[in-house]
Scaffold this active site. Structure first.
Site, PDB file in Angstrom:
ATOM      1  N   SER A 240      -5.677  18.457   7.961  1.00 22.31           N
ATOM      2  CA  SER A 240      -5.527  19.767   8.590  1.00 22.31           C
ATOM      3  C   SER A 240      -5.412  20.887   7.554  1.00 22.31           C
ATOM      4  O   SER A 240      -6.307  21.091   6.739  1.00 22.31           O
ATOM      5  CB  SER A 240      -4.327  19.741   9.532  1.00 22.31           C
ATOM      6  OG  SER A 240      -4.228  20.919  10.286  1.00 22.31           O
TER       7      SER A 240
ATOM      8  N   ASP B 171      -8.332  26.649  10.125  1.00 22.60           N
ATOM      9  CA  ASP B 171      -7.731  25.837   9.071  1.00 22.60           C
ATOM     10  C   ASP B 171      -8.695  24.697   8.740  1.00 22.60           C
ATOM     11  O   ASP B 171      -9.835  24.679   9.218  1.00 22.60           O
ATOM     12  CB  ASP B 171      -6.355  25.317   9.483  1.00 22.60           C
ATOM     13  CG  ASP B 171      -6.404  24.423  10.710  1.00 22.60           C
ATOM     14  OD1 ASP B 171      -7.348  24.554  11.508  1.00 22.60           O
ATOM     15  OD2 ASP B 171      -5.497  23.577  10.875  1.00 22.60           O
TER      16      ASP B 171
END
Length: 450
Positions: A103, A240
């Site tokens: 992530s 992200d």
């Protein structure tokens, strides 16, 4: 032994905690729990995707080897966002999925996240079953019963078509800067915004395996803010590393966070009759301004514990249509089973295009209250809700703040820490109140020296 699965799969430094051997073993265990135990005698299928960090190559190879050697057919979707993997699991009617990503973490980290049938996150009990399966004999079919690995050739096209179908109208006339965090959305996000009619300026979309989230993306918005001003764009969108988040920047370079995005979208969906039970689901860390804005718009707020998995649980339990977090995880249940940064950016841009109002103007629906967070370390976090003096201080602070402020004391899940959060009408009041409460917590709950 501590639990292997964290709040979002198994995550750690690649070749540190997360080795090729562990990836192989996890895949073999998941093949049994998510595949063969659910497939009723037929050969199970799995979709695998990853973000572009360099360690994804060997981890994906290990996962695919573990699945195929355990009798699972594997569809390799390549580099795609986490929400794309979730969508493809459902679209292909696969038994489960695997996303390899850490992530928003830096490049040396990586992670393995499993998705259940339908592209849904796993319950704790299923993760525990996979961990337990690690100590059981490995399934080793032979001959024609081993799994096949094939490239999922149209995976990105399927995802892009799905995103475009979610739009109420095109984005013609908008100039948008996209920051893809040198991550998983570097290919598909510019493509879908362009296909939707927007003029797109792309930054942070040259992944080299090591530059993911490095000074760019939703955790570093400075580059996006500068680019929006430089190009005179209507707005900017930041993802992200695995593109399950979206934060935005208005035409003046001001950040529009997840709470503001949820406020804009909740009011829009409610006006269109598409916000189930006129309710938004968000965590207790969302800004007080969100709650007040929703109240004024006749919308209820269902608060959950911190973490998108708890937001998802709250949405699922009430069959609600919209939820999310301040960090930019926004979940549109009509189109996705998890937070989707590309989808969120498209829906937000569609509001700008459809209303003819600037993002700055739309964001005025919510007034953000100053928020102060203090981590009080070395304390007995288990007593925070039972200590009479602490609770008295909380009540007095809340009474002083009234409707224009909020107090939240939250124990850390992993450390002897109590997080003291205060919101108030002005920063000075928030800082003073938070410091006073932190002092009470420290005095009352300090652990005795060893």
């Amino acid at each position: 032994m501590s639990r292997l699965f964290g709040t979002d799969g198994v995550r750690g430094q690649a070749n540190g905690l997360l080795t090729a051997e562990l990836a192989l073993q996890l895949a073999q265990a998941a093949a049994v729990v998510l595949g063969h135990q659910q497939s009723e005698g037929r050969r199970p299928t799995a979709v695998i995707a990853r973000d572009p960090r360099i360690s994804g190559d060997f981890i994906a190879a290990a996962v695919e080897a573990g699945l195929a050697s355990s009798g699972v057919d594997v569809y390799d979707a390549g580099v795609l966002p986490t929400p794309a993997a979730a969508f493809l699991v459902a679209d292909l009617n696969a038994d489960f999925g695997v996303m390899i990503s850490a992530s928003h973490n830096p490049a040396p980290d990586n992670g393995i996240k499993f998705l259940a049938r339908g592209g849904k996150k796993l319950d704790d009990a299923v993760e525990d079953a996979i961990e337990a399966q690690l100590s059981s004999p490995v399934r080793r079919p032979v001959g024609p019963d081993v799994g096949r690995i094939q490239r999922f050739a149209d995976a990105e096209d399927r995802y892009i078509v799905h995103l475009l179908q979610s739009l109420p109208h095109r984005l013609d006339g908008l100039k948008i800067v996209l920051d893809c965090a040198n991550g998983a959305a570097s290919g598909c996000s510019p493509q879908v915004f362009s296909d939707a009619g927007a003029q797109v300026i792309v930054i942070g979309a040259d992944p080299d395996g090591n530059n993911i989230n490095d000074g760019c993306g939703s955790t570093h918005l400075e580059m996006l803010q500068a680019a929006v001003l430089e190009h005179g764009a209507h707005l900017g969108i930041a993802h992200d590393g695995d593109a399950d988040r979206c934060l935005a920047v208005d035409h003046e370079g001001t950040v529009v966070d997840g709470d503001q995005i949820m406020a804009i979208m909740a009011v829009a969906l409610n006006s269109a009759g598409r916000l189930k039970d006129s309710t938004l689901v968000a965590t207790v860390m969302s800004n007080l301004g969100l709650k007040l804005a929703l109240r004024d718009a006749g919308i209820s707020l269902l608060e959950t514990s911190v973490g998108d998995r708890y937001v998802l649980e709250g949405m699922r339990d009430g069959d609600f249509s919209l939820g999310g977090e301040q960090s930019g995880h926004v979940i549109f249940a009509d189109y996705a089973t998890t937070g989707d940064g590309v989808l969120t950016g498209l829906q937000l841009a569609a509001q700008v295009a459809g209303t003819g109002r600037s993002l700055k103007d739309l964001a005025t629906i919510m007034t953000k209250f100053p928020q102060v967070l203090i981590n009080v370390k070395g304390v007995d976090k288990s007593s925070v809700s039972s200590d009479a003096e602490v609770q008295r201080a909380v009540r007095e602070a809340q009474q002083e703040l009234g409707e224009t402020g909020r107090v939240l004391l939250r124990p850390s899940g992993t450390e002897p820490v109590v997080r003291v959060m205060v919101e108030a009408a002005d920063m000075e009041t928030a800082e003073r109140t938070a410091a006073a409460l932190a002092g009470v917590v420290q005095n009352q709950l300090a652990l005795e020296p060893a």
